[in-house]
Design an enzyme around this catalytic site. Sequence first.
Site, PDB file in Angstrom:
ATOM      1  N   HIS A  95       0.827  -1.207   0.000  1.00  0.00           N
ATOM      2  CA  HIS A  95       0.000   0.000   0.000  1.00  0.00           C
ATOM      3  C   HIS A  95       0.862   1.258   0.000  1.00  0.00           C
ATOM      4  CE1 HIS A  95       1.041  -0.613   4.210  1.00  0.00           C
ATOM      5  NE2 HIS A  95       0.745   0.647   4.453  1.00  0.00           N
ATOM      6  N   ASP A  97       0.567   4.880   1.898  1.00  0.00           N
ATOM      7  CA  ASP A  97      -0.189   5.262   3.089  1.00  0.00           C
ATOM      8  C   ASP A  97      -1.352   6.195   2.773  1.00  0.00           C
ATOM      9  OD1 ASP A  97       0.979   3.748   5.097  1.00  0.00           O
ATOM     10  OD2 ASP A  97       2.652   5.151   5.308  1.00  0.00           O
ATOM     11  N   HIS A 253       4.757   0.239   0.160  1.00  0.00           N
ATOM     12  CA  HIS A 253       5.475  -0.602   1.120  1.00  0.00           C
ATOM     13  C   HIS A 253       4.591  -1.716   1.675  1.00  0.00           C
ATOM     14  CE1 HIS A 253       3.515   2.561   3.433  1.00  0.00           C
ATOM     15  NE2 HIS A 253       3.581   1.770   4.490  1.00  0.00           N
ATOM     16  N   ARG A 268       4.687   5.901  14.762  1.00  0.00           N
ATOM     17  CA  ARG A 268       4.468   6.254  13.356  1.00  0.00           C
ATOM     18  C   ARG A 268       3.751   7.587  13.237  1.00  0.00           C
ATOM     19  NH1 ARG A 268       0.115   5.707   9.820  1.00  0.00           N
ATOM     20  NH2 ARG A 268       0.482   4.779   7.778  1.00  0.00           N
TER      21      ARG A 268
HETATM   22  C1  SIN Z   1       2.958   1.010   7.784  1.00  0.00           C
HETATM   23  O1  SIN Z   1       2.391   0.426   6.865  1.00  0.00           O
HETATM   24  O2  SIN Z   1       2.955   2.225   7.861  1.00  0.00           O
HETATM   25  C2  SIN Z   1       3.690   0.202   8.852  1.00  0.00           C
HETATM   26  C3  SIN Z   1       4.877  -0.494   8.297  1.00  0.00           C
HETATM   27  C4  SIN Z   1       5.546  -1.385   9.330  1.00  0.00           C
HETATM   28  O3  SIN Z   1       5.052  -1.545  10.446  1.00  0.00           O
HETATM   29  O4  SIN Z   1       6.592  -1.922   9.000  1.00  0.00           O
END
Ligand code: SIN
Length: 280
Positions: A95, A97, A253, A268
């Site tokens: 995805h 973000d 990612h 995050r």
């Molecule tokens: C995310 O998708 O923002 C999290 C990625 C992760 O936890 O590695």
Amino acid sequence: MLEQKLTGSCGAIILGVDLAHMSNADFSFVLSKLEDNGVLYFPDQDLDIDSFRALGHRFGELEKHQIVDGMEDYPEVIKVHKPASESASFGVGWHSDNSFQKEPSMASMLYAKIVPPFGGDTVFANQVQAYEGLSAKMKELVDGLNAVHSASSAYQTEGAKKKFAKETAITYSWGDSILSEVIHPVVRVHQPSGKKALFVNEMFTLRFEGMSPSESRPILDYLTHHATRPEFCCRLKWQANGLAIWDNGLVQHYAVDDYQAFERLMYRITVKGQKPVGLR
Ligand code: SIN
């Protein structure tokens, strides 16, 4: 500052910078390296929540996640926490973000505090190279397409409902807003570089505008598969106190769920973006 490339496609480790006390010149260097590499990893950073937020503010306005609950005192900060007793659920799937927002997140930052002894990597894929890797005819097709994005497929399908019905360390508050659909160009012109990047992902892209779901599906499946080919990817191995920053207009990612017996805790934040610009 020293840049160590992670792969030939994207990602770099940046050494010799203290993100909490970065000069304006260092910040400009970081911005230019982010544009070159899509994702940067900074080992051994010493940040508390306030300095983490202050770092985010240098990139732009911070946003509160529409579905995942933030920390009580810091609503824009999410604790991406998987205790040893749970399996990972957040970010597991390719995805970009918050592409389900009208203005998808520009940048994201993840700061590792507890990492498993092995596993729990995050994989990134360079969407500029993914676009460049398409044939001329396929480019002609996608250049003129828009896609419908929504959080509904990630959070509303039967499988997702089951997954999110469990009690987990991460909590979610969703209303009908997750059913809303937004339209974005399939080829996004990255700002300010002008690079052309694919902008579809398996987690949030539902179909193409003006096509039925079944007409869209084979092309969408092809594009999401192509966009994440190993040639376009780098794999980030976390260490405690490592911080990653990525540009959601350049990379997508995937959080790898392969550390069932271990705890992982990351902080995050995401930085507000703008409405994606297309080719036409
Ligand atoms: C995310 O998708 O923002 C999290 C990625 C992760 O936890 O590695």
